[in-house]
Enzyme design. Structure first.
Site, PDB file in Angstrom:
ATOM      1  N   HIS A 227      68.696 -33.190  31.865  1.00 60.46           N
ATOM      2  CA  HIS A 227      67.764 -34.219  32.347  1.00 60.46           C
ATOM      3  C   HIS A 227      67.471 -35.254  31.271  1.00 60.46           C
ATOM      4  CE1 HIS A 227      66.477 -33.003  36.398  1.00 60.46           C
ATOM      5  NE2 HIS A 227      66.845 -31.792  36.006  1.00 60.46           N
ATOM      6  N   ASP A 288      65.568 -26.836  32.598  1.00 63.34           N
ATOM      7  CA  ASP A 288      66.122 -26.611  33.938  1.00 63.34           C
ATOM      8  C   ASP A 288      67.457 -27.342  34.104  1.00 63.34           C
ATOM      9  OD1 ASP A 288      64.896 -29.280  35.948  1.00 63.34           O
ATOM     10  OD2 ASP A 288      64.685 -29.082  33.769  1.00 63.34           O
ATOM     11  N   GLU A 289      68.204 -26.890  35.092  1.00 60.03           N
ATOM     12  CA  GLU A 289      69.404 -27.578  35.566  1.00 60.03           C
ATOM     13  C   GLU A 289      70.284 -28.094  34.426  1.00 60.03           C
ATOM     14  OE1 GLU A 289      68.143 -29.138  39.909  1.00 60.03           O
ATOM     15  OE2 GLU A 289      67.368 -30.383  38.263  1.00 60.03           O
ATOM     16  N   VAL A 290      70.724 -27.194  33.567  1.00 61.72           N
ATOM     17  CA  VAL A 290      71.637 -27.593  32.496  1.00 61.72           C
ATOM     18  C   VAL A 290      73.064 -27.355  32.981  1.00 61.72           C
ATOM     19  CG1 VAL A 290      72.320 -27.279  30.098  1.00 61.72           C
ATOM     20  CG2 VAL A 290      69.941 -26.893  30.767  1.00 61.72           C
TER      21      VAL A 290
END
Lengths: 508, 508
Positions: A227, A288-290
């Protein structure tokens, strides 16, 4: 004049039962519901010039004058709406039993700043021991706020237990970097939407102070290593990972590159400043969301992993997360991470708080179970994504969720710190964010604040509608809570229509 | 000062390519897209004190001064935003080719009131035949509005064909009766939410005049015989049908009772007044969702039907509808009904317009086909129910719908009058209605206004975002049109953040 005639007309109707709908009426509900509340049938008359008095033995906490002023203004605003000439406001048709002119406030000690262990409890007695007396006793400033809030919402006798109230500020992301750092100015200079779309440190401190006056903590989140697209230009050429295609960089970038010490140094510089600005003992590290694809494609990373005996990308993620945690430790911060850090098997210390956000449809229970079973504290966000809108009344779904409902032990339940009502920014800005948050967030507030047993949507319906109308009267554009059927008492409308072009006051 | 520094900063950046996002830039798109438009590469400089001049041979239509004032204010507001000291605004970096100081406006004739046959066409030439000249020629006042609107949105050369622009005001329903009739005051006195929640005739006339100044018609709908619960108390004991249970009235009520002459008399009295107030040649009679259960249960109705040889409830419905149509005829009104009137087999005259609202998922095509095949004019509402919200970008779905896409003949296509973007009121009020309508209604506007071929969502995306930002600058809280990815040019943000608490201006 229109308001005055509304009240006269209400009295002139000889038989209100002739009307399609009965006259709108405040029932004096309090939202969220206090832990304990006893309501007698007697009501008192309230004087418009009600005074707040701090007892002599109370310490002079610095935010008390501001609290008193706000609630005095708020209480007086009820009089303005009712009638311009009335000096007394009768809250009920019952006979009076003494006129309330003073609220006596006693505080045990001053805490000054909201914190994890802040004491928010209070007791409030109205009309007892004598009819004109109101006594509010609070452990600290925050109990004074909650007590006056409840009083203003019209309740007689409350006992309150502590709870948390936090703005979790997810301040930067892939779309833009608006946090105007003074030590790393290029991050926002190159990464914000425009030079106008920034939060200066001065503005942030104003917000934190505004929150403090209302007993609200502010916990920032600087989400890494994913992100982070908008950090790229300011972070420098080694900051984000260049993605490779056919052995060559293809121009696109992925997460922060964890193999360069410079990047950890940058984060340390940033967090040192953030620590000074935000002050709260907690810092949210994101995580998150790597996506692993870009790391996988990058030749330098492949070489680094081979050289350092790393075999999985979760281990690479752990390297970065550990770096962030080390910085947090050095700054004496507690920290929160998103669930992937835990689920991906990244080794995290016992005191790490894990925020559960996936599995909206119900599988969040499994994650909450796993997180707390392994001894970590948990915050539940999954079922309360306010940004996910749909047609109709959706807050009832929020209201009936119980965060400890995952078949864990009593020990596990103790590790559930609370929950989060999230408003993600993809589709909101100044035009619609307040409407989209309120009153739907209020349903989550009662779930997290009031007793577990207060979970029936039926009675909540009209209470939430009343609370929504009070928010409107205070100048907050909370949107309709329920629809407008002609079924008493499920009214969706409020007594005074809201004018979006003539609404400059704000009494919160 | 912040705005001025934004522009200076923009110029100071030595390499804008270093930024995560390029500087925000207006491209001068016009929304909705005009029928014909030629853009040259040359741009002109515009003077802040641009004058509008009506040519000597033009008639002096009464609303022209107001139109000129509004667009002068709007054009000047662009200068205020850019810089407080600038007297000229350069719309492009290109070299100037003459300064525009005057727009010469020529009108053929005055129409005074918007109507079904209003002529909205215009031609606009900028910088031709000489660089400082702007010539706007319009058939009537409405073309002046559209021409100045397009100019203000920055287009050089337009040819425009007529189209309709109507506020369809569904002003009363089962929830409440807010229309404050002077001849039947009990309807709103007993049927409104509160005495404050009414539209007085004076306010309605203000709205109609506001609309007229902007070339917008106002068509009221008084929906009967269903959707009338709130008419009950004011309509009297014989107005709504009492529902029976086990041979006795059970206290509940259904649609208007079509067997009593008094009820037709009431409607005639009401519509006679409505005709004076609203003035438009069209009246929407409603007729949707008429449940037959209550009529079936009512003994008086059963007796009436037997006595008058009516065998189906559709025939009873027809009796009522015919009554309403007779009144409309006497008042020389054209009228619209909802599709059920047609679908239920109610006999309607050829000139009845049928509004199709069901079958959102696609079966509206069948209804449009049936309606036009039987020779009736049709309005399509089904796919454009703006009140049905969902997460994400939904206007693209609106944008690609073509109302004549139902495999009809060319003759049938001619009967498609247009469409309607509906915002039903169950969950909206002053807090959120503007945000929920705009900019999503703009997608429908382009579909109904621009050429059929203008239907690609891709190019529409950035154009709608730009139009949304212009609405914001004019003080209308249009919510984000698209999300905020970092993919140029799909920006969801606007150059100036919108402040909901400091937004008292309105330049429409």
């Amino acid at each position: 004049m229109k308001f005055l005639s509304a009240f006269l007309l209400g009295n002139a109707l000889t038989n209100a039962a002739d009307r399609f709908l009965p006259p709108w009426q405040y029932d004096g509900t309090v939202w969220p519901l206090p832990q304990s509340m006893t309501v007698t049938q007697e009501f008192q008359i309230l004087d418009a010039n009600i005074q707040f008095v701090l007892t002599p033995e109370s310490p002079q906490c610095d935010i008390i004058p501001d609290i008193f002023q706000r609630y005095q203004d708020l209480i007086r605003s009820h009089f303005k709406i009712a009638s311009s000439s009335s000096k007394k406001l009768k809250f009920s048709a019952s006979s009076a039993a003494g006129i309330i002119e003073t609220i006596e406030v006693k505080i045990i000690n001053c805490e000054n700043y909201p914190s994890q262990n802040m004491n928010e409890s209070y007791t409030l007695q109205v009309g007892s021991p004598t009819p004109e007396k109101v006594e509010l006793t609070a452990s600290a400033e925050w109990g004074v706020i909650h007590g006056l809030e409840s009083f203003t919402q019209m309740i007689h006798n409350i006992d309150y237990r502590p709870s948390m109230n936090i703005l979790h500020w997810h301040i930067v992301d892939l779309q833009s970097f608006p946090y105007e750092s003074q030590v790393l100015p290029e991050l926002s200079f190159l990464g914000s939407y425009t030079p106008l779309h920034v939060y200066t440190i001065h503005e942030i401190k104003d917000i934190i102070e505004f929150a403090r006056l209302r007993g609200v903590r502010v916990v920032p989140e600087f989400d890494t290593p994913g992100h982070t697209d908008a950090w790229g230009p300011g972070g420098g050429p080694k900051f984000l990972t260049p993605c490779y295609h056919n052995g060559e960089p293809d121009g696109s970038h992925g997460p922060i590159n964890p193999i360069y010490q410079e990047n950890y140094d940058l984060m340390r510089k940033l967090f040192t400043e953030v620590n000074e600005v935000f002050r709260d003992s907690y810092l949210h590290l994101g995580g998150d969301e790597v996506p692993f694809g870009c790391w996988k494609s990058n030749a330098d990373i492949t070489a680094y992993m081979a050289k350092n005996n790393l075999t999985t990308y979760a281990q690479l993620e752990q390297l970065w997360v550990q770096g962030m945690v080390d910085i947090a430790h050095d700054l004496k911060k507690n920290y929160v991470v998103w669930e992937e850090v835990f689920v991906n098997g990244v080794k995290i210390s016992n005191e790490t708080v894990v925020e559960v956000w996936k599995g909206r449809s119900g599988t969040w229970k499994d994650t909450m179970n796993a997180v707390t079973k392994s001894g970590h504290k948990a915050i539940l966000a999954s079922p309360w994504y306010l940004n996910i809108i749909s047609y109709g009344v959706d807050w009832e779904g929020y209201y009936v969720i119980e965060p400890t409902d995952f078949n864990g032990t009593a020990e596990q339940n103790k590790l559930v710190m609370g929950g989060s009502a999230a408003m993600w920014g993809e589709f909101v800005d100044g035009t619609n964010i307040l409407q989209r948050i309120w009153p739907r967030a209020s349903a989550v507030a009662e779930r997290l604040w009031s007793d577990k047993s207060v979970n029936q949507p039926g009675p909540a319906r009209w209470r939430l509608n009343e609370w929504r109308c009070k928010m409107l009267a205070r100048g907050l554009p909370a949107q309709p809570a329920i629809q407008n059927p002609n079924v008493n008492p499920n009214f969706g409308y409020c007594p005074y229509p809201f004018d979006p072009f003539n609404n400059a006051h704000y009494l919160f």
